[in-house]
Every structure is written in C-alpha cells, then in structure tokens.
Design a protein around this motif. Structure first.
Motif, PDB file in Angstrom:
ATOM      1  N   UNK A 178       0.908  -1.229   0.030  1.00  0.00           N
ATOM      2  CA  UNK A 178      -0.010   0.041  -0.151  1.00  0.00           C
ATOM      3  C   UNK A 178       0.792   1.298   0.064  1.00  0.00           C
ATOM      4  N   UNK A 179       0.813   2.026  -0.828  1.00  0.00           N
ATOM      5  CA  UNK A 179       1.279   3.306  -0.892  1.00  0.00           C
ATOM      6  C   UNK A 179       0.384   4.532  -0.841  1.00  0.00           C
ATOM      7  N   UNK A 180       1.012   5.382  -0.181  1.00  0.00           N
ATOM      8  CA  UNK A 180       0.181   6.779   0.090  1.00  0.00           C
ATOM      9  C   UNK A 180       1.085   7.991  -0.189  1.00  0.00           C
ATOM     10  N   UNK A 181       0.615   9.092  -0.872  1.00  0.00           N
ATOM     11  CA  UNK A 181       1.344  10.055  -1.395  1.00  0.00           C
ATOM     12  C   UNK A 181       1.179  11.139  -0.218  1.00  0.00           C
ATOM     13  N   UNK A 182       0.402  10.953   0.600  1.00  0.00           N
ATOM     14  CA  UNK A 182      -0.139  12.156   1.688  1.00  0.00           C
ATOM     15  C   UNK A 182       1.177  12.506   2.215  1.00  0.00           C
ATOM     16  N   UNK A 183       1.952  11.750   2.953  1.00  0.00           N
ATOM     17  CA  UNK A 183       3.026  12.364   3.596  1.00  0.00           C
ATOM     18  C   UNK A 183       4.200  13.185   2.745  1.00  0.00           C
ATOM     19  N   UNK A 184       4.510  12.510   1.706  1.00  0.00           N
ATOM     20  CA  UNK A 184       5.321  13.375   0.684  1.00  0.00           C
ATOM     21  C   UNK A 184       4.713  14.625   0.486  1.00  0.00           C
ATOM     22  N   UNK A 185       3.401  14.774  -0.043  1.00  0.00           N
ATOM     23  CA  UNK A 185       2.896  15.879  -0.465  1.00  0.00           C
ATOM     24  C   UNK A 185       2.694  16.841   0.665  1.00  0.00           C
ATOM     25  N   UNK A 186       2.535  16.554   1.824  1.00  0.00           N
ATOM     26  CA  UNK A 186       2.386  17.490   2.936  1.00  0.00           C
ATOM     27  C   UNK A 186       3.729  17.807   3.149  1.00  0.00           C
ATOM     28  N   UNK A 187       4.688  17.198   3.289  1.00  0.00           N
ATOM     29  CA  UNK A 187       6.088  17.538   3.698  1.00  0.00           C
ATOM     30  C   UNK A 187       6.621  18.682   2.618  1.00  0.00           C
ATOM     31  N   UNK A 188       6.333  18.176   1.342  1.00  0.00           N
ATOM     32  CA  UNK A 188       6.976  18.851   0.259  1.00  0.00           C
ATOM     33  C   UNK A 188       6.272  20.199   0.420  1.00  0.00           C
ATOM     34  N   UNK A 189       4.905  20.163   0.509  1.00  0.00           N
ATOM     35  CA  UNK A 189       4.073  21.544   0.369  1.00  0.00           C
ATOM     36  C   UNK A 189       4.477  22.432   1.540  1.00  0.00           C
ATOM     37  N   UNK A 190       4.817  22.123   2.709  1.00  0.00           N
ATOM     38  CA  UNK A 190       5.146  22.846   3.832  1.00  0.00           C
ATOM     39  C   UNK A 190       6.584  23.534   3.634  1.00  0.00           C
ATOM     40  N   UNK A 191       7.541  22.679   2.912  1.00  0.00           N
ATOM     41  CA  UNK A 191       8.628  23.418   2.725  1.00  0.00           C
ATOM     42  C   UNK A 191       8.548  24.486   1.761  1.00  0.00           C
ATOM     43  N   UNK A 231       1.205  10.964   8.109  1.00  0.00           N
ATOM     44  CA  UNK A 231       1.866  12.084   8.626  1.00  0.00           C
ATOM     45  C   UNK A 231       3.247  12.119   8.264  1.00  0.00           C
ATOM     46  N   UNK A 232       3.790  13.321   7.790  1.00  0.00           N
ATOM     47  CA  UNK A 232       4.892  13.352   7.144  1.00  0.00           C
ATOM     48  C   UNK A 232       6.131  13.125   7.968  1.00  0.00           C
ATOM     49  N   UNK A 233       6.494  13.564   9.197  1.00  0.00           N
ATOM     50  CA  UNK A 233       7.363  13.086  10.163  1.00  0.00           C
ATOM     51  C   UNK A 233       7.252  11.538  10.581  1.00  0.00           C
ATOM     52  N   UNK A 234       6.202  11.163  10.794  1.00  0.00           N
ATOM     53  CA  UNK A 234       6.123   9.842  11.086  1.00  0.00           C
ATOM     54  C   UNK A 234       6.635   8.808   9.855  1.00  0.00           C
ATOM     55  N   UNK A 235       5.875   9.347   8.746  1.00  0.00           N
ATOM     56  CA  UNK A 235       6.507   8.454   7.605  1.00  0.00           C
ATOM     57  C   UNK A 235       8.107   8.522   7.274  1.00  0.00           C
ATOM     58  N   UNK A 236       8.444   9.797   7.718  1.00  0.00           N
ATOM     59  CA  UNK A 236      10.066  10.079   7.364  1.00  0.00           C
ATOM     60  C   UNK A 236      10.951   9.040   8.402  1.00  0.00           C
ATOM     61  N   UNK A 237      10.156   8.976   9.595  1.00  0.00           N
ATOM     62  CA  UNK A 237      10.957   8.198  10.673  1.00  0.00           C
ATOM     63  C   UNK A 237      11.050   6.883  10.016  1.00  0.00           C
ATOM     64  N   UNK A 238       9.870   6.264   9.623  1.00  0.00           N
ATOM     65  CA  UNK A 238       9.982   4.878   9.182  1.00  0.00           C
ATOM     66  C   UNK A 238      10.726   4.721   7.623  1.00  0.00           C
ATOM     67  N   UNK A 239      10.953   5.631   6.881  1.00  0.00           N
ATOM     68  CA  UNK A 239      11.462   5.625   5.674  1.00  0.00           C
ATOM     69  C   UNK A 239      13.212   5.775   5.730  1.00  0.00           C
ATOM     70  N   UNK A 240      13.492   6.674   6.557  1.00  0.00           N
ATOM     71  CA  UNK A 240      14.976   7.122   6.419  1.00  0.00           C
ATOM     72  C   UNK A 240      15.539   7.160   7.671  1.00  0.00           C
ATOM     73  N   UNK A 241      16.941   7.149   7.619  1.00  0.00           N
ATOM     74  CA  UNK A 241      17.677   7.614   8.701  1.00  0.00           C
ATOM     75  C   UNK A 241      18.079   9.083   8.860  1.00  0.00           C
ATOM     76  N   UNK A 242      18.872   9.438   9.690  1.00  0.00           N
ATOM     77  CA  UNK A 242      19.219  10.793   9.832  1.00  0.00           C
ATOM     78  C   UNK A 242      19.950  11.421   8.561  1.00  0.00           C
ATOM     79  N   UNK A 243      20.822  10.769   8.048  1.00  0.00           N
ATOM     80  CA  UNK A 243      21.611  11.201   6.881  1.00  0.00           C
ATOM     81  C   UNK A 243      20.650  11.218   5.800  1.00  0.00           C
ATOM     82  N   UNK A 244      20.006  10.230   5.646  1.00  0.00           N
ATOM     83  CA  UNK A 244      18.927   9.991   4.323  1.00  0.00           C
ATOM     84  C   UNK A 244      18.017  11.229   4.332  1.00  0.00           C
TER      85      UNK A 244
END
Length: 229
Positions: free
Chosen positions: A2-15, A139-152
């Motif tokens: 299952x994929x969702x664009x919501x986290x990526x969209x909200x994070x990019x939009x905020x930036x 949620x952007x930050x929740x998804x980021x915590x699952x998807x990346x380490x700090x450097x990524x």
C-alpha cells in the motif's frame, strides 16, 4: 504494498510554502525595478513599492507555488504507479517553472541540455521520495521516521527539496519577467492611467531572494531533523 502520497505531499508543500513566505520577505521590489532601464513608469512604481508587492509580487509567488505543487503531483503519480520519470516527461516539463522561463533566444542545443538537466532533477527527487511514498504513515514526520535514517532525511531536504539549484547552475539560460500596468497597481488617476505598461525582469532578484529563503528553510528543517532523529 500500500502506497500513499499524503506524507510526501504534505512535507513538500510545507517546505515550499515556508520558502515562498521567506522569499516574499526577502524580495526587494525596488531592486527588481531598478535593475531595468530608468523611466517615468519605474519612478512612479518606486514611489509605492508596497502596492507593487501586493499586486504583482504576491500573485507571482502564488502562481509559482501552484505550479511547483502541480509538478510535484505529476511526479508523485509516477512514483505511485512505479513508472519511470521519462513516462511523464512532457507533463513534468510543461509544469516546470524553470522550463517555462528559458530565454527565448537560447540556442536549441543549450535549451535541450537545460531541459534534460531539469528532468534529471525530477528523476532524483522521485527516487528520493519513493521510500516516503511507500511508508504506511500519512503524517510526514512519522513516515520519514519509518523511511529514512538521519543522513538520508537530511539529504532529502538539502539535495532534493531545495529548488533553486537549476537557476543557480544555469543562470544565464533563464529570464523571468512580469508585465506591470501602473494604473492597475497604483490605483488609477488621470496621470497614472496614461502611463504605459512595462515588462520588468526580475531574474537576478528572484535568485537572490529565493536562495536566501531556501537556505533559511533548510536550516530550520535540518534543525528539526536533528531534534527528531
């Protein structure tokens, strides 16, 4: 999966929204006007630069925001379906702010090279946000915590969310202009109404203000990454 664009969209939009808010604050209307040839029209516009900011700069930035987000939606379409960026090349370039502001007199080979560079940037962004789209969280930050380490995560923000690199790398290839009708901007009146409309180029001031704004958002976002990771 299952994929969702919501986290990526909200994070990019905020930036993007933060960056454009800071760009508005950084942008010097007077400098943009003074970079062109002196004229009676420019003098009158300089006498009320806040009106120019309200009636010209703010709508320009809003149009920029809508176009950047529209392009990101096209990119997310390809990420969600697993298609290569090349499959949406035309749609990406038709919504690319930089592609639409290439100089009219740019040689064909140079134009093609810059357009390829713009597409390469989108290809890199697609690869970078794919883990975010594949994360189960909305949620952007929740998804980021699952998807990346700090450097990524830091690389995502510094290398891919940042948006002024094409303009800085190929500055001479672009020309950003906007028409200004003094009567519409300054509120009419007999003398103002007789002043001709002018085209104002703001390429240099756009790059200066956007780069300063972008660096500020990157600093703030990387500080948030340090706090969360």
């Amino acid at each position: 999966m299952v994929v969702t664009r919501q986290a990526a969209r909200s994070g990019f939009e905020a930036f993007v929204e933060d960056a454009l808010s800071y760009t508005e604050a950084e942008f010097s209307v007077a400098k943009a006007l003074q970079d062109g040839p002196a004229s009676t029209v420019v003098d009158r516009l300089l006498s009320d630069s806040e009106a120019v900011r309200e009636h010209v700069l703010v709508p320009e930035l809003e149009a920029y925001r809508e176009q950047v987000l529209a392009q990101f939606d096209v990119l997310l379409d390809s990420v969600e379906t697993g298609d290569d960026v090349e499959s949406v090349r035309d749609a990406l370039l038709s919504t690319d702010v930089y592609a639409q502001n290439l100089r009219a007199d740019l040689p064909a080979a140079r134009r093609a090279a810059v357009r390829d560079r713009l597409l390469d940037r989108q290809r890199g962004l697609a690869s970078a946000v794919r883990p975010l789209v594949e994360a189960p969280e909305d949620d952007f930050w929740a998804a980021a915590g699952s998807a990346y380490d700090r450097a990524e995560m830091t690389s995502l923000v510094e290398d891919h969310f940042a948006f002024t690199a094409p303009m800085a790398d190929h500055h001479a290839a672009f020309r950003m202009t906007t028409p200004i009708d003094p009567g519409a901007v300054l509120g009419g009146g007999l003398l103002v109404g007789r002043l001709p409309s002018i085209d104002v180029e703001y390429t240099d001031e756009a790059l200066r203000s956007m780069r300063r704004a972008e660096r500020r958002v990157i600093r703030e976002t990387t500080a948030e990454i340090d706090r969360r990771f």
